[in-house]
Write a protein that holds these residues in place. Sequence first.
Motif, PDB file in Angstrom:
ATOM      1  N   ARG A 194     -21.912  -3.352 -16.272  1.00  0.00           N
ATOM      2  CA  ARG A 194     -21.057  -3.054 -17.426  1.00  0.00           C
ATOM      3  C   ARG A 194     -20.012  -4.164 -17.628  1.00  0.00           C
ATOM      4  NH1 ARG A 194     -20.887   2.295 -14.861  1.00  0.00           N
ATOM      5  NH2 ARG A 194     -22.483   3.594 -15.845  1.00  0.00           N
ATOM      6  N   LEU A 195     -19.398  -4.582 -16.514  1.00  0.00           N
ATOM      7  CA  LEU A 195     -18.383  -5.635 -16.617  1.00  0.00           C
ATOM      8  C   LEU A 195     -18.999  -6.928 -17.144  1.00  0.00           C
ATOM      9  CD1 LEU A 195     -15.373  -6.251 -15.951  1.00  0.00           C
ATOM     10  CD2 LEU A 195     -16.176  -7.135 -13.751  1.00  0.00           C
ATOM     11  N   TRP A 196     -20.163  -7.291 -16.620  1.00  0.00           N
ATOM     12  CA  TRP A 196     -20.839  -8.521 -17.036  1.00  0.00           C
ATOM     13  C   TRP A 196     -21.318  -8.408 -18.475  1.00  0.00           C
ATOM     14  CZ3 TRP A 196     -26.056  -9.693 -18.258  1.00  0.00           C
ATOM     15  CH2 TRP A 196     -26.359 -11.060 -18.299  1.00  0.00           C
ATOM     16  N   GLY A 197     -21.827  -7.247 -18.853  1.00  0.00           N
ATOM     17  CA  GLY A 197     -22.309  -7.061 -20.215  1.00  0.00           C
ATOM     18  C   GLY A 197     -21.202  -7.229 -21.240  1.00  0.00           C
ATOM     19  N   SER A 198     -19.996  -6.762 -20.891  1.00  0.00           N
ATOM     20  CA  SER A 198     -18.875  -6.937 -21.818  1.00  0.00           C
ATOM     21  C   SER A 198     -18.511  -8.402 -21.968  1.00  0.00           C
ATOM     22  CB  SER A 198     -17.667  -6.142 -21.317  1.00  0.00           C
ATOM     23  OG  SER A 198     -17.112  -6.725 -20.145  1.00  0.00           O
ATOM     24  N   THR A 199     -18.730  -9.175 -20.920  1.00  0.00           N
ATOM     25  CA  THR A 199     -18.423 -10.605 -20.975  1.00  0.00           C
ATOM     26  C   THR A 199     -19.344 -11.336 -21.934  1.00  0.00           C
ATOM     27  OG1 THR A 199     -17.715 -10.486 -18.654  1.00  0.00           O
ATOM     28  CG2 THR A 199     -18.084 -12.672 -19.563  1.00  0.00           C
ATOM     29  N   ILE A 200     -20.586 -10.896 -22.012  1.00  0.00           N
ATOM     30  CA  ILE A 200     -21.533 -11.527 -22.939  1.00  0.00           C
ATOM     31  C   ILE A 200     -21.004 -11.453 -24.367  1.00  0.00           C
ATOM     32  CG2 ILE A 200     -23.850 -11.368 -23.927  1.00  0.00           C
ATOM     33  CD1 ILE A 200     -24.845 -10.294 -21.289  1.00  0.00           C
ATOM     34  N   VAL A 201     -20.485 -10.283 -24.738  1.00  0.00           N
ATOM     35  CA  VAL A 201     -20.001 -10.080 -26.103  1.00  0.00           C
ATOM     36  C   VAL A 201     -18.762 -10.918 -26.385  1.00  0.00           C
ATOM     37  CG1 VAL A 201     -19.148  -8.365 -27.736  1.00  0.00           C
ATOM     38  CG2 VAL A 201     -20.949  -7.736 -26.119  1.00  0.00           C
ATOM     39  N   THR A 202     -17.811 -10.901 -25.448  1.00  0.00           N
ATOM     40  CA  THR A 202     -16.531 -11.565 -25.700  1.00  0.00           C
ATOM     41  C   THR A 202     -16.590 -13.073 -25.491  1.00  0.00           C
ATOM     42  OG1 THR A 202     -15.838 -11.095 -23.425  1.00  0.00           O
ATOM     43  CG2 THR A 202     -15.204  -9.527 -25.136  1.00  0.00           C
ATOM     44  N   ALA A 203     -17.569 -13.566 -24.729  1.00  0.00           N
ATOM     45  CA  ALA A 203     -17.645 -15.010 -24.484  1.00  0.00           C
ATOM     46  C   ALA A 203     -17.804 -15.782 -25.783  1.00  0.00           C
ATOM     47  CB  ALA A 203     -18.803 -15.327 -23.535  1.00  0.00           C
ATOM     48  N   VAL A 204     -18.623 -15.252 -26.685  1.00  0.00           N
ATOM     49  CA  VAL A 204     -18.811 -15.904 -27.983  1.00  0.00           C
ATOM     50  C   VAL A 204     -17.656 -15.562 -28.919  1.00  0.00           C
ATOM     51  CG1 VAL A 204     -20.283 -16.070 -30.024  1.00  0.00           C
ATOM     52  CG2 VAL A 204     -21.312 -15.948 -27.748  1.00  0.00           C
ATOM     53  N   GLY A 205     -17.246 -14.284 -28.943  1.00  0.00           N
ATOM     54  CA  GLY A 205     -16.179 -13.859 -29.843  1.00  0.00           C
ATOM     55  C   GLY A 205     -14.882 -14.603 -29.606  1.00  0.00           C
ATOM     56  N   SER A 206     -14.505 -14.809 -28.338  1.00  0.00           N
ATOM     57  CA  SER A 206     -13.263 -15.508 -28.034  1.00  0.00           C
ATOM     58  C   SER A 206     -13.300 -16.953 -28.504  1.00  0.00           C
ATOM     59  CB  SER A 206     -12.975 -15.457 -26.534  1.00  0.00           C
ATOM     60  OG  SER A 206     -13.990 -16.133 -25.801  1.00  0.00           O
ATOM     61  N   GLN A 207     -14.493 -17.556 -28.474  1.00  0.00           N
ATOM     62  CA  GLN A 207     -14.615 -18.935 -28.942  1.00  0.00           C
ATOM     63  C   GLN A 207     -14.480 -19.029 -30.457  1.00  0.00           C
ATOM     64  OE1 GLN A 207     -14.822 -21.862 -27.142  1.00  0.00           O
ATOM     65  NE2 GLN A 207     -14.261 -20.461 -25.495  1.00  0.00           N
ATOM     66  N   LEU A 208     -14.832 -17.960 -31.165  1.00  0.00           N
ATOM     67  CA  LEU A 208     -14.614 -17.965 -32.617  1.00  0.00           C
ATOM     68  C   LEU A 208     -13.125 -18.086 -32.925  1.00  0.00           C
ATOM     69  CD1 LEU A 208     -17.074 -15.160 -33.826  1.00  0.00           C
ATOM     70  CD2 LEU A 208     -17.478 -17.616 -33.657  1.00  0.00           C
ATOM     71  N   THR A 209     -12.310 -17.319 -32.202  1.00  0.00           N
ATOM     72  CA  THR A 209     -10.867 -17.421 -32.390  1.00  0.00           C
ATOM     73  C   THR A 209     -10.345 -18.768 -31.913  1.00  0.00           C
ATOM     74  OG1 THR A 209     -10.526 -15.027 -32.225  1.00  0.00           O
ATOM     75  CG2 THR A 209      -8.638 -16.431 -31.695  1.00  0.00           C
ATOM     76  N   ALA A 210     -10.913 -19.283 -30.814  1.00  0.00           N
ATOM     77  CA  ALA A 210     -10.483 -20.578 -30.289  1.00  0.00           C
ATOM     78  C   ALA A 210     -10.725 -21.704 -31.295  1.00  0.00           C
ATOM     79  CB  ALA A 210     -11.218 -20.883 -28.981  1.00  0.00           C
TER      80      ALA A 210
END
Length: 426
Positions: A36-52
């Motif tokens: 679950r922890l790793w799966g959430s990272t998949i989603v946010t890894a790309v999303g956070s870069q959009l904001t970056a």
Amino acid sequence: MDASESTTEEREPGLKPPRRRWVMDTRPLRRPAYRRLWGSTIVTAVGSQLTAVAVPKQIYDITGSSAWVGAASLAGLVPLIVFALWGGAIADTMDRRKLLLITNSGIAVTSLLFWLQAFVGLESVGALMLLLAVQQAFWGLNAPARNASVARLVPEDELPAAGALGSTVMQTGQVAGPLLAGALIPVIGLPELYLIDAVALCVTVWAVYRLPSLPPLAGTAVRRAGVKEIAAGFRYISGHAVLLLSFLADIIAMVLGMPRALFPQLASQTYAPYGEGLALGLLFAAIPIGAVLGGLFSGTFSRARRHGWMVIGAVVAWGVAIAGFGLSRNLWVAVAFLALAGVADMVSMVFRGAILLSAATDEMRGRMQGVFTVVVAGGPRLADVLHGTAGSAFGPRTAVAGGGFLVVAVMLVLAAAVPALRRYRV
């Protein structure tokens, strides 16, 4: 739930098809909580870069000045450092799941505010820098708790594999996120990038909500997270040579050997015949791509037990690859050396992370991860200053190659002088 409570039956190592020894070790994904922890990272890894990508783009659109973009980066770095150290102390005094819920919710709200200011056309650099500072403060509080939690979700022998899984996702996000942002901005506009990140963070909050409770272990003294506890973390590092050396290894590699500040100059001068835009894009993408490839084939090294030697070898390999990059006049050879450096960086990340989780007690893991966050965030920025200055004084290729050779020399001297890292194994 401790990793030992998992009901998933482990397969005997000898029954595993030999060819799978070459690919990513996915054993930690058998643990539902870690999954679950790793799966959430998949989603946010790309999303956070959009904001970056969106924040500096919006600041540049408002001001037309790269100086303001640089100032915004500094505005985010200071709270990240302060709150990562404090967040590490907090993570050692409270339920880490609860801290993750609070901080991930805070990051999500901040992303929503980013969207709101862009949607209404506020066009305020001050508001953007304030939101960026708040976002990085929440991230500083979040990262130590997230990283320290891994050791409670998987057994010790799977820590390198868990590190490779997490690092591969983050590196993939660093490649895919900016590319996706560049493709989406002309189509949907800048505000929607922030909104996508906010929605992705809601997925993360739900995944964290489903984690088991992660309170301090029984017998841990009750204390408050303040300056005294942060100082105790630094004393703990100074009293454990293997932990201190793991931090120094990363500082050596990043400060002396991260040449990204010189990529624009190299693209416009050394590799100009290949096209400046193409060269610049390839130089920035090469290290993350190499790291992703290293993660995908991490089965080749993740079961190694001599973690100290793996860190030493990876840092030396990084230095050699960076030196090779500095000596290369051919763009494709240069990119190949940078990709090899990315592989070496992945190996170093995996085993430095494993050492921090296995060599420290659980009551100290949060603070160790707080220092780790500061080192990872600060090292490349110090390298930008050092390489920028050296590149102006000696030329970019000399500065890069010299930095690579310095990494090799300093790491070997340190490993020879202090045997604790060489001797560390699990």
